[in-house]
Design an enzyme around this catalytic site. Sequence first.
Site, PDB file in Angstrom:
ATOM      1  N   HIS A  74       0.802  -1.229   0.000  1.00 51.36           N
ATOM      2  CA  HIS A  74       0.000   0.000   0.000  1.00 51.36           C
ATOM      3  C   HIS A  74       0.829   1.271   0.000  1.00 51.36           C
ATOM      4  CE1 HIS A  74      -2.053  -3.289   2.239  1.00 51.36           C
ATOM      5  NE2 HIS A  74      -3.011  -3.010   1.382  1.00 51.36           N
ATOM      6  N   GLY A  95      -7.619  12.508   6.296  1.00 49.97           N
ATOM      7  CA  GLY A  95      -8.269  11.425   5.577  1.00 49.97           C
ATOM      8  C   GLY A  95      -8.184  11.600   4.072  1.00 49.97           C
ATOM      9  N   ARG A 147      -6.378  16.868   0.695  1.00 50.04           N
ATOM     10  CA  ARG A 147      -5.985  17.696   1.838  1.00 50.04           C
ATOM     11  C   ARG A 147      -4.509  17.470   2.157  1.00 50.04           C
ATOM     12  NH1 ARG A 147      -9.209  16.286   6.664  1.00 50.04           N
ATOM     13  NH2 ARG A 147     -10.940  17.172   5.496  1.00 50.04           N
ATOM     14  N   ARG A 149      -2.608   3.955  -5.134  1.00 50.01           N
ATOM     15  CA  ARG A 149      -4.061   4.099  -5.034  1.00 50.01           C
ATOM     16  C   ARG A 149      -4.489   5.550  -4.815  1.00 50.01           C
ATOM     17  NH1 ARG A 149      -6.731  -1.189  -2.145  1.00 50.01           N
ATOM     18  NH2 ARG A 149      -5.403  -2.747  -3.132  1.00 50.01           N
ATOM     19  N   ARG A 188      -3.429  12.294  13.613  1.00 51.65           N
ATOM     20  CA  ARG A 188      -4.569  12.394  12.697  1.00 51.65           C
ATOM     21  C   ARG A 188      -5.084  13.828  12.716  1.00 51.65           C
ATOM     22  NH1 ARG A 188      -9.232  11.784  10.242  1.00 51.65           N
ATOM     23  NH2 ARG A 188     -11.195  12.080  11.367  1.00 51.65           N
ATOM     24  N   GLY A 228      -8.249  15.580  11.069  1.00 55.20           N
ATOM     25  CA  GLY A 228      -9.430  15.329  10.263  1.00 55.20           C
ATOM     26  C   GLY A 228     -10.633  16.106  10.751  1.00 55.20           C
ATOM     27  N   GLU A 246     -16.325  10.807  14.559  1.00 53.70           N
ATOM     28  CA  GLU A 246     -15.512  10.668  13.348  1.00 53.70           C
ATOM     29  C   GLU A 246     -15.352   9.174  13.075  1.00 53.70           C
ATOM     30  OE1 GLU A 246     -11.479   9.973  13.964  1.00 53.70           O
ATOM     31  OE2 GLU A 246     -12.860   8.863  15.258  1.00 53.70           O
ATOM     32  N   MET A 247     -14.359   8.756  12.270  1.00 53.41           N
ATOM     33  CA  MET A 247     -14.356   7.361  11.855  1.00 53.41           C
ATOM     34  C   MET A 247     -12.977   6.683  11.883  1.00 53.41           C
ATOM     35  SD  MET A 247     -17.069   7.490   8.659  1.00 53.41           S
ATOM     36  CE  MET A 247     -17.423   5.726   8.746  1.00 53.41           C
ATOM     37  N   ASP A 284     -19.276  19.891  10.988  1.00 57.14           N
ATOM     38  CA  ASP A 284     -20.735  19.922  10.985  1.00 57.14           C
ATOM     39  C   ASP A 284     -21.225  19.629  12.394  1.00 57.14           C
ATOM     40  OD1 ASP A 284     -21.593  16.729  10.861  1.00 57.14           O
ATOM     41  OD2 ASP A 284     -19.705  17.163   9.868  1.00 57.14           O
TER      42      ASP A 284
END
Length: 284
Positions: free
Chosen positions: A57, A73, A77, A96, A140, A142, A231-232, A256
Amino acid sequence: MRIVQLKAAVEAYGECCAGKTVRQTLYTIHNTVKNMRRSAASKNKEEKHMSQTPTPHIAALPGDFARTVLMPGDPLRAKHIAETFLEDAVLVNNVRGVNGYTGLYHGKKVSVMASGMGMPSIGIYSYELFHYYNVENIIRIGTAGALQPDLKIRDLVLGMGACTDSNYASQYELPGTFAPIASFSLLREAVDAAEKMRLNYRVGNLVSADVFYNDRPTTEKWQKMGALAVEMEAAALYMNAARAGKNALAICTISDSMVTGEETTSEERQTSFNDMVKVAMEIA
């Protein structure tokens, strides 16, 4: 290797036998050999990991990444951050379309690479960075949806912990429930940086969700537990860091609100959420 160990043992004997019992001397020799074996095992492990690069990857070579990697993410960005904040930025990965760059921020080597969306995606990239590229810190950067009414659009949330509905931790076969938390050193530095910049921020729990379009209502349940935003990715990142013995922190910008319904555009999310980037760069 045995000759080297024997030589070290003889040297240890010569240095320490004077004034010591035979047992004490043998104990010292035993520890010398044991420490050398540990050092050799550590070196072999590092060489094995380095031999596994590039990965399926990540196309980067050993040494291409800095010790600290910022992970938004969105690949666009990542590109925006590299072009805006880094000097002499070099593209080190584009497998990718997941852009990864390394450059200088105020003379300090820093990398930025996209993680993609969701815990499976950041789980792959953070694992490979930690284990195969000797990255020590992943931050992170994000977006997140506010769960509390006092959080406004563009406020920052520093994720002290990450609640989750994911089954990610099951791989560790733990005899209980694991609590994914940020590295305190990074969190403390981020708080200090946010204070100096006079930014609006909160510190507390994020919710890392496996599902974006959820068939069951969950917002109110997380709100009553005091979770700040959803978030995720953070929970998987924190677990990978814990397992690898490395450091991680999630700095999120409120894009949001689950309370008011306010939201920002995709272009705003891509190019204008710079406060979290500044904090991350300062502590990188």
